[in-house]
Design an enzyme around this catalytic site. Structure first.
Site, PDB file in Angstrom:
ATOM      1  N   TYR A 292      -1.603  -0.579  10.405  1.00  0.00           N
ATOM      2  CA  TYR A 292      -1.772  -0.995   9.007  1.00  0.00           C
ATOM      3  C   TYR A 292      -0.498  -0.681   8.220  1.00  0.00           C
ATOM      4  CZ  TYR A 292      -3.602  -1.077   4.234  1.00  0.00           C
ATOM      5  OH  TYR A 292      -3.789  -1.340   2.897  1.00  0.00           O
TER       6      TYR A 292
ATOM      7  N   SER B 241       0.860  -1.194   0.000  1.00  0.00           N
ATOM      8  CA  SER B 241       0.000   0.000   0.000  1.00  0.00           C
ATOM      9  C   SER B 241       0.890   1.236   0.000  1.00  0.00           C
ATOM     10  CB  SER B 241      -0.870   0.007   1.264  1.00  0.00           C
ATOM     11  OG  SER B 241      -1.504   1.254   1.416  1.00  0.00           O
TER      12      SER B 241
HETATM   13  N1  LIG Z   1      -8.643  -0.289  -1.299  1.00  0.00           N
HETATM   14  C1  LIG Z   1      -7.565   0.448  -1.075  1.00  0.00           C
HETATM   15  O1  LIG Z   1      -7.642   1.704  -1.062  1.00  0.00           O
HETATM   16  C2  LIG Z   1      -6.235  -0.207  -0.873  1.00  0.00           C
HETATM   17  C3  LIG Z   1      -5.087   0.602  -0.925  1.00  0.00           C
HETATM   18  C4  LIG Z   1      -3.844   0.015  -0.722  1.00  0.00           C
HETATM   19  C5  LIG Z   1      -3.732  -1.345  -0.502  1.00  0.00           C
HETATM   20  N2  LIG Z   1      -4.870  -2.109  -0.451  1.00  0.00           N
HETATM   21  C6  LIG Z   1      -4.693  -3.545  -0.188  1.00  0.00           C
HETATM   22  O2  LIG Z   1      -5.288  -4.278  -1.229  1.00  0.00           O
HETATM   23  C7  LIG Z   1      -5.636  -5.574  -0.739  1.00  0.00           C
HETATM   24  C8  LIG Z   1      -7.053  -5.898  -1.158  1.00  0.00           C
HETATM   25  O3  LIG Z   1      -7.954  -5.019  -0.485  1.00  0.00           O
HETATM   26  P1  LIG Z   1      -9.267  -4.447  -1.170  1.00  0.00           P
HETATM   27  O4  LIG Z   1      -9.160  -2.978  -1.173  1.00  0.00           O
HETATM   28  O5  LIG Z   1      -9.523  -5.139  -2.437  1.00  0.00           O
HETATM   29  O6  LIG Z   1     -10.372  -4.792  -0.058  1.00  0.00           O
HETATM   30  P2  LIG Z   1     -11.469  -5.936   0.007  1.00  0.00           P
HETATM   31  O7  LIG Z   1     -12.427  -5.800  -1.108  1.00  0.00           O
HETATM   32  O8  LIG Z   1     -11.978  -5.912   1.395  1.00  0.00           O
HETATM   33  O9  LIG Z   1     -10.630  -7.265  -0.238  1.00  0.00           O
HETATM   34  C9  LIG Z   1      -9.923  -7.903   0.775  1.00  0.00           C
HETATM   35  C10 LIG Z   1      -9.870  -9.373   0.438  1.00  0.00           C
HETATM   36  O10 LIG Z   1      -9.055 -10.045   1.389  1.00  0.00           O
HETATM   37  C11 LIG Z   1      -9.765 -11.162   1.876  1.00  0.00           C
HETATM   38  N3  LIG Z   1      -9.300 -11.472   3.218  1.00  0.00           N
HETATM   39  C12 LIG Z   1      -9.235 -10.672   4.303  1.00  0.00           C
HETATM   40  N4  LIG Z   1      -8.733 -11.334   5.344  1.00  0.00           N
HETATM   41  C13 LIG Z   1      -8.455 -12.591   4.904  1.00  0.00           C
HETATM   42  C14 LIG Z   1      -7.921 -13.745   5.502  1.00  0.00           C
HETATM   43  N5  LIG Z   1      -7.556 -13.770   6.789  1.00  0.00           N
HETATM   44  N6  LIG Z   1      -7.777 -14.850   4.757  1.00  0.00           N
HETATM   45  C15 LIG Z   1      -8.152 -14.860   3.464  1.00  0.00           C
HETATM   46  N7  LIG Z   1      -8.659 -13.794   2.830  1.00  0.00           N
HETATM   47  C16 LIG Z   1      -8.800 -12.677   3.551  1.00  0.00           C
HETATM   48  C17 LIG Z   1     -11.228 -10.775   1.781  1.00  0.00           C
HETATM   49  O11 LIG Z   1     -12.058 -11.903   1.638  1.00  0.00           O
HETATM   50  P3  LIG Z   1     -12.834 -12.675   2.780  1.00  0.00           P
HETATM   51  O12 LIG Z   1     -13.378 -11.669   3.737  1.00  0.00           O
HETATM   52  O13 LIG Z   1     -13.889 -13.412   2.005  1.00  0.00           O
HETATM   53  O14 LIG Z   1     -11.814 -13.586   3.391  1.00  0.00           O
HETATM   54  C18 LIG Z   1     -11.235 -10.012   0.471  1.00  0.00           C
HETATM   55  O15 LIG Z   1     -11.334 -10.911  -0.609  1.00  0.00           O
HETATM   56  C19 LIG Z   1      -5.418  -5.549   0.765  1.00  0.00           C
HETATM   57  O16 LIG Z   1      -4.184  -6.156   1.075  1.00  0.00           O
HETATM   58  C20 LIG Z   1      -5.358  -4.058   1.079  1.00  0.00           C
HETATM   59  O17 LIG Z   1      -4.600  -3.789   2.231  1.00  0.00           O
HETATM   60  C21 LIG Z   1      -6.113  -1.570  -0.639  1.00  0.00           C
END
Ligand SMILES: NC(=O)c1ccc[n+]([C@@H]2O[C@H](COP(=O)([O-])OP(=O)(O)OC[C@H]3O[C@@H](n4cnc5c(N)ncnc54)[C@H](OP(=O)(O)O)[C@@H]3O)[C@@H](O)[C@H]2O)c1
Length: 245
Positions: free
Chosen positions: A155, A142
């Site tokens: 985080y 991130s």
């Molecule tokens: N959105 C942003 O602005 C942003 C910015 C920078 C980085 N990121 C990073 O991008 C990645 C994806 O996030 P996103 O924004 O796409 O959010 P999201 O839609 O909430 O996706 C998160 C995913 O991780 C899964 N997950 C969470 N905990 C888990 C666990 N213990 N075991 C297996 N799966 C798990 C969730 O599925 P289940 O709940 O079904 O397990 C979901 O599929 C994350 O690492 C986040 O930190 C996001």
């Protein structure tokens, strides 16, 4: 060189957001996918959508904090497709809060998901990659890893760990393996603000709704790194909305 057409790619956190968008993009390019997450219904919906478009995917209910679950993910790739070319470690939680709220379960979850979860993926995939002589780790970090903004310290610390672990892994990888960090900025997903303290969640979702880029932008960056010829390692891609300070 293997192309996306016959690459076998495992993605954690594929039930929504960036992981789901990445799965759809790579499936459209012909990759064979193994998709992991905890919510079985959401995972199945992603798999069904890919299959309905003629793609190839299988879902595995995985909690990345559990070592055995990651092993099941990589074993599924080997059993179904005979190999594993890429592991995208994307699962994450953005349950941020000020320290004074003492949300220690959330702190633990971020460490367990982003640090232990990443290590569990390395533990499961590295022996496979070594046996094959090739393999690619794509680790989702991130922009928060570089700029600490309250109340995101825990985080940010776990995402900084993603960089440190990835760099060490890269140095030990040797000529056949690749390690890429993809660092997204604000991305329009359901995960933004989810589980965060109310004030932080309100600020994050407001910001998301004002400036965030679509998850397909991050999927494209991941796809770019995967698509490079063997022997070319994209070390890091930072992809953020132009409006993000
Ligand atoms: N959105 C942003 O602005 C942003 C910015 C920078 C980085 N990121 C990073 O991008 C990645 C994806 O996030 P996103 O924004 O796409 O959010 P999201 O839609 O909430 O996706 C998160 C995913 O991780 C899964 N997950 C969470 N905990 C888990 C666990 N213990 N075991 C297996 N799966 C798990 C969730 O599925 P289940 O709940 O079904 O397990 C979901 O599929 C994350 O690492 C986040 O930190 C996001």
């Amino acid at each position: 060189m293997r192309t996306d057409q016959d690459k076998v790619i495992a993605i954690t956190g594929a039930s929504s957001g960036i992981g789901e968008a990445t799965a759809r993009l790579l499936a459209g390019r012909g990759a064979r996918l193994v998709l992991g997450a905890r919510r079985e219904d959401r995972l199945n919906a992603v798999v069904d959508g890919i299959m309905a478009r003629g793609g190839t995917a299988v879902g595995v209910v995985v909690d990345v904090t559990r070592r055995a679950d990651l092993r099941r993910l990589t074993d599924t790739a080997l059993e179904r497709y005979g190999r594993l070319d890429v592991l995208v470690s994307n699962a994450g939680t953005m349950a941020v809060s000020p320290f004074d709220e003492l949300r220690q379960d959330d702190w633990d979850a971020m460490v367990a998901t982003h640090v232990t979860g990443l290590l569990n993926g390395i533990g499961a995939a590295l022996p496979v990659f070594r046996r094959q002589g090739t393999g690619h780790f794509v680790n989702v970090s991130s922009t928060a890893a570089r700029v600490v903004k309250s109340p995101q310290a825990v985080y940010a610390a776990t995402k900084a760990a993603v960089h440190v672990i990835s760099e060490g892994l890269r140095q030990e990888s040797g000529p056949g393996l690749r390690v890429t960090v993809v660092s997204p900025g604000f991305t329009h997903t359901e995960g933004v603000g989810k589980g965060a303290s109310p004030e932080a969640a309100a600020a994050m979702t407001r910001m998301r709704d004002e400036i965030a880029m679509p998850p397909s932008a991050v999927a494209s960056a991941i796809g770019y790194a995967i698509d490079q010829p063997a022997g070319v390692d994209v070390g890091e891609i930072v992809v953020r909305p132009t409006a993000q300070a």
